[in-house]
Scaffold this active site. Structure first.
Site, PDB file in Angstrom:
ATOM      1  N   ASP A  10       0.894  -1.194   0.016  1.00 36.76           N
ATOM      2  CA  ASP A  10       0.153   0.006   0.116  1.00 36.76           C
ATOM      3  C   ASP A  10       0.816   1.495   0.049  1.00 36.76           C
ATOM      4  O   ASP A  10       1.744   1.519   0.999  1.00 36.76           O
ATOM      5  CB  ASP A  10      -0.891  -0.260   1.254  1.00 36.76           C
ATOM      6  N   ILE A  11       0.751   1.922  -1.001  1.00 39.02           N
ATOM      7  CA  ILE A  11       1.525   3.161  -1.080  1.00 39.02           C
ATOM      8  C   ILE A  11       1.318   4.303  -0.117  1.00 39.02           C
ATOM      9  O   ILE A  11       2.393   4.985   0.173  1.00 39.02           O
ATOM     10  CB  ILE A  11       1.474   3.878  -2.512  1.00 39.02           C
ATOM     11  N   ASN A  24      -7.725  11.821 -11.052  1.00 43.69           N
ATOM     12  CA  ASN A  24      -8.210  12.026 -12.226  1.00 43.69           C
ATOM     13  C   ASN A  24      -8.315  13.450 -12.536  1.00 43.69           C
ATOM     14  O   ASN A  24      -7.594  14.324 -11.549  1.00 43.69           O
ATOM     15  CB  ASN A  24      -9.994  11.581 -12.152  1.00 43.69           C
ATOM     16  N   VAL A  33      -6.218   3.786  -5.821  1.00 44.46           N
ATOM     17  CA  VAL A  33      -4.964   4.511  -5.048  1.00 44.46           C
ATOM     18  C   VAL A  33      -5.318   5.862  -4.573  1.00 44.46           C
ATOM     19  O   VAL A  33      -4.915   6.226  -3.452  1.00 44.46           O
ATOM     20  CB  VAL A  33      -3.789   4.568  -5.741  1.00 44.46           C
ATOM     21  N   ASP A  34      -6.302   6.521  -5.199  1.00 40.52           N
ATOM     22  CA  ASP A  34      -6.494   7.898  -4.869  1.00 40.52           C
ATOM     23  C   ASP A  34      -7.425   8.131  -3.900  1.00 40.52           C
ATOM     24  O   ASP A  34      -7.137   8.727  -2.853  1.00 40.52           O
ATOM     25  CB  ASP A  34      -7.323   8.542  -6.201  1.00 40.52           C
ATOM     26  N   SER A 117      -2.962   4.206 -14.339  1.00 42.05           N
ATOM     27  CA  SER A 117      -3.884   4.063 -15.224  1.00 42.05           C
ATOM     28  C   SER A 117      -4.439   2.586 -15.274  1.00 42.05           C
ATOM     29  O   SER A 117      -4.972   2.152 -16.181  1.00 42.05           O
ATOM     30  CB  SER A 117      -3.631   4.424 -16.642  1.00 42.05           C
ATOM     31  N   THR A 118      -3.644   1.499 -14.524  1.00 39.61           N
ATOM     32  CA  THR A 118      -3.826   0.192 -14.959  1.00 39.61           C
ATOM     33  C   THR A 118      -4.969  -0.403 -14.064  1.00 39.61           C
ATOM     34  O   THR A 118      -5.239  -1.637 -14.001  1.00 39.61           O
ATOM     35  CB  THR A 118      -2.854  -0.580 -14.646  1.00 39.61           C
ATOM     36  N   GLY A 119      -5.756   0.392 -13.282  1.00 38.73           N
ATOM     37  CA  GLY A 119      -6.892   0.038 -12.588  1.00 38.73           C
ATOM     38  C   GLY A 119      -8.124   0.456 -13.059  1.00 38.73           C
ATOM     39  O   GLY A 119      -8.508  -0.134 -14.369  1.00 38.73           O
ATOM     40  N   TYR A 121      -8.589   2.840 -15.082  1.00 36.29           N
ATOM     41  CA  TYR A 121      -8.447   3.416 -16.373  1.00 36.29           C
ATOM     42  C   TYR A 121      -8.141   2.263 -17.466  1.00 36.29           C
ATOM     43  O   TYR A 121      -7.972   2.416 -18.687  1.00 36.29           O
ATOM     44  CB  TYR A 121      -7.355   4.455 -16.302  1.00 36.29           C
TER      45      TYR A 121
HETATM   46  N1  AR6 Z   1      -1.269   1.534  -3.173  1.00 33.24           N
HETATM   47  C1  AR6 Z   1      -0.785   1.335  -4.178  1.00 33.24           C
HETATM   48  N2  AR6 Z   1      -1.321   0.790  -5.216  1.00 33.24           N
HETATM   49  C2  AR6 Z   1      -2.720   0.825  -5.211  1.00 33.24           C
HETATM   50  C3  AR6 Z   1      -3.521   1.221  -4.106  1.00 33.24           C
HETATM   51  C4  AR6 Z   1      -2.558   1.139  -2.904  1.00 33.24           C
HETATM   52  N3  AR6 Z   1      -3.257   1.644  -1.839  1.00 33.24           N
HETATM   53  N4  AR6 Z   1      -4.783   0.693  -4.378  1.00 33.24           N
HETATM   54  C5  AR6 Z   1      -4.717   0.584  -5.592  1.00 33.24           C
HETATM   55  N5  AR6 Z   1      -3.652   0.609  -6.235  1.00 33.24           N
HETATM   56  P1  AR6 Z   1      -6.481   2.917 -10.065  1.00 33.24           P
HETATM   57  P2  AR6 Z   1      -6.157   4.472 -12.319  1.00 33.24           P
HETATM   58  C6  AR6 Z   1      -3.474   0.029  -7.551  1.00 33.24           C
HETATM   59  O1  AR6 Z   1      -7.884   2.573 -10.256  1.00 33.24           O
HETATM   60  O2  AR6 Z   1      -6.365   3.151 -13.164  1.00 33.24           O
HETATM   61  C7  AR6 Z   1      -9.684   6.724  -9.432  1.00 33.24           C
HETATM   62  O3  AR6 Z   1     -11.024   6.681  -8.888  1.00 33.24           O
HETATM   63  C8  AR6 Z   1      -4.433  -0.687  -8.331  1.00 33.24           C
HETATM   64  O4  AR6 Z   1      -4.498  -1.983  -7.842  1.00 33.24           O
HETATM   65  O5  AR6 Z   1      -6.174   3.544  -8.606  1.00 33.24           O
HETATM   66  O6  AR6 Z   1      -5.013   5.347 -12.725  1.00 33.24           O
HETATM   67  C9  AR6 Z   1      -8.998   8.023  -9.687  1.00 33.24           C
HETATM   68  O7  AR6 Z   1      -9.904   8.896  -8.999  1.00 33.24           O
HETATM   69  C10 AR6 Z   1      -3.879  -0.368  -9.801  1.00 33.24           C
HETATM   70  O8  AR6 Z   1      -2.673  -1.290 -10.069  1.00 33.24           O
HETATM   71  O9  AR6 Z   1      -6.109   4.171 -10.994  1.00 33.24           O
HETATM   72  C11 AR6 Z   1      -9.397   7.897 -11.166  1.00 33.24           C
HETATM   73  O10 AR6 Z   1     -10.652   8.581 -11.558  1.00 33.24           O
HETATM   74  C12 AR6 Z   1      -3.210   1.089  -9.613  1.00 33.24           C
HETATM   75  O11 AR6 Z   1      -3.100   1.149  -8.235  1.00 33.24           O
HETATM   76  C13 AR6 Z   1      -9.112   6.630 -11.524  1.00 33.24           C
HETATM   77  O12 AR6 Z   1      -9.600   5.786 -10.445  1.00 33.24           O
HETATM   78  C14 AR6 Z   1      -3.854   1.904 -10.427  1.00 33.24           C
HETATM   79  O13 AR6 Z   1      -5.593   1.929 -10.323  1.00 33.24           O
HETATM   80  C15 AR6 Z   1      -7.594   6.490 -12.058  1.00 33.24           C
HETATM   81  O14 AR6 Z   1      -7.574   5.076 -12.574  1.00 33.24           O
END
Ligand code: AR6
Length: 168
Positions: A10-11, A24, A33-34, A117-119, A121
């Site tokens: 967890d970052i 976003n 993660v946001d 972007s890999t979640g 998005y």
């Molecule tokens: N620590 C590290 N990595 C994480 C954590 C954490 N606590 N939680 C999730 N991840 P995403 P995106 C990973 O969806 O694709 C949001 O709603 C996750 O497993 O967080 O850039 C924003 O507000 C994945 O590998 O970000 C935007 O609207 C990575 O973080 C949108 O999602 C990115 O997943 C951005 O989407």
């Protein structure tokens, strides 16, 4: 010449000079993660981000870390994946570069990145990992700051992808 480390977890727990948020364009929080970063940093982060004026895909803005162990949060906006013909690769590269340039401007030594972007998005994970690693390696080879990069991968699949690329 900097160092690159790989961590699974967890970052929000990482004590780096800056952690990068996969934000976003509103910079006002969300899921993934946001959501975790805003929850751990406390409501002061949202109040700060309201004054930031958002960011375009490929851009980044910096804020304090508030209640996080990290000093700063760099809010980077990655591309939404539409199939690969809408400049997604270039926008993802720019999201990493914008973050690195903010860290350089503040002379930060250590910076932790999630897999932008890999979640939500849906950017393909391997393709994103290659772009992240290439962009960061080339930047740290040509700049003094930052010099310690920490990739923080949440899920096992992403962690294994990064591990195999970094071992090459
Ligand atoms: N620590 C590290 N990595 C994480 C954590 C954490 N606590 N939680 C999730 N991840 P995403 P995106 C990973 O969806 O694709 C949001 O709603 C996750 O497993 O967080 O850039 C924003 O507000 C994945 O590998 O970000 C935007 O609207 C990575 O973080 C949108 O999602 C990115 O997943 C951005 O989407």
């Amino acid at each position: 010449m900097g160092t690159i480390r790989l961590v699974q977890g967890d970052i929000t727990k990482v004590k780096a000079d800056a952690i990068v948020n996969a934000a976003n364009t509103s910079l006002l929080g969300g899921g993934g993660v946001d959501g975790a970063i805003h929850k751990a940093a406390g409501p002061e982060l949202l109040e700060y981000c309201k004054k930031c004026g958002g960011a375009r895909p490929g851009e980044a803005k910096i804020s304090p870390g508030f209640r996080l162990p990290a000093k700063y949060v760099i809010h980077a906006v990655g591309p939404v994946w539409y199939g690969g013909n809408r400049r997604e690769d270039e926008i993802l590269k720019n999201a990493y570069l914008s973050s690195l340039k903010l860290a350089r401007a503040k002379q930060l030594k250590s910076i932790a990145f999630p897999s932008i972007s890999t979640g939500a998005y849906h950017f393909p994970k391997e393709r994103a990992a290659r772009i992240a690693i290439e962009t960061i390696k080339s930047f740290i080879n040509n700049n003094t700051y930052p010099d310690e990069i920490i990739f923080v991968l949440f899920d096992d699949e992403s962690y294994q992808i990064y591990r195999s690329f970094l071992e090459k």
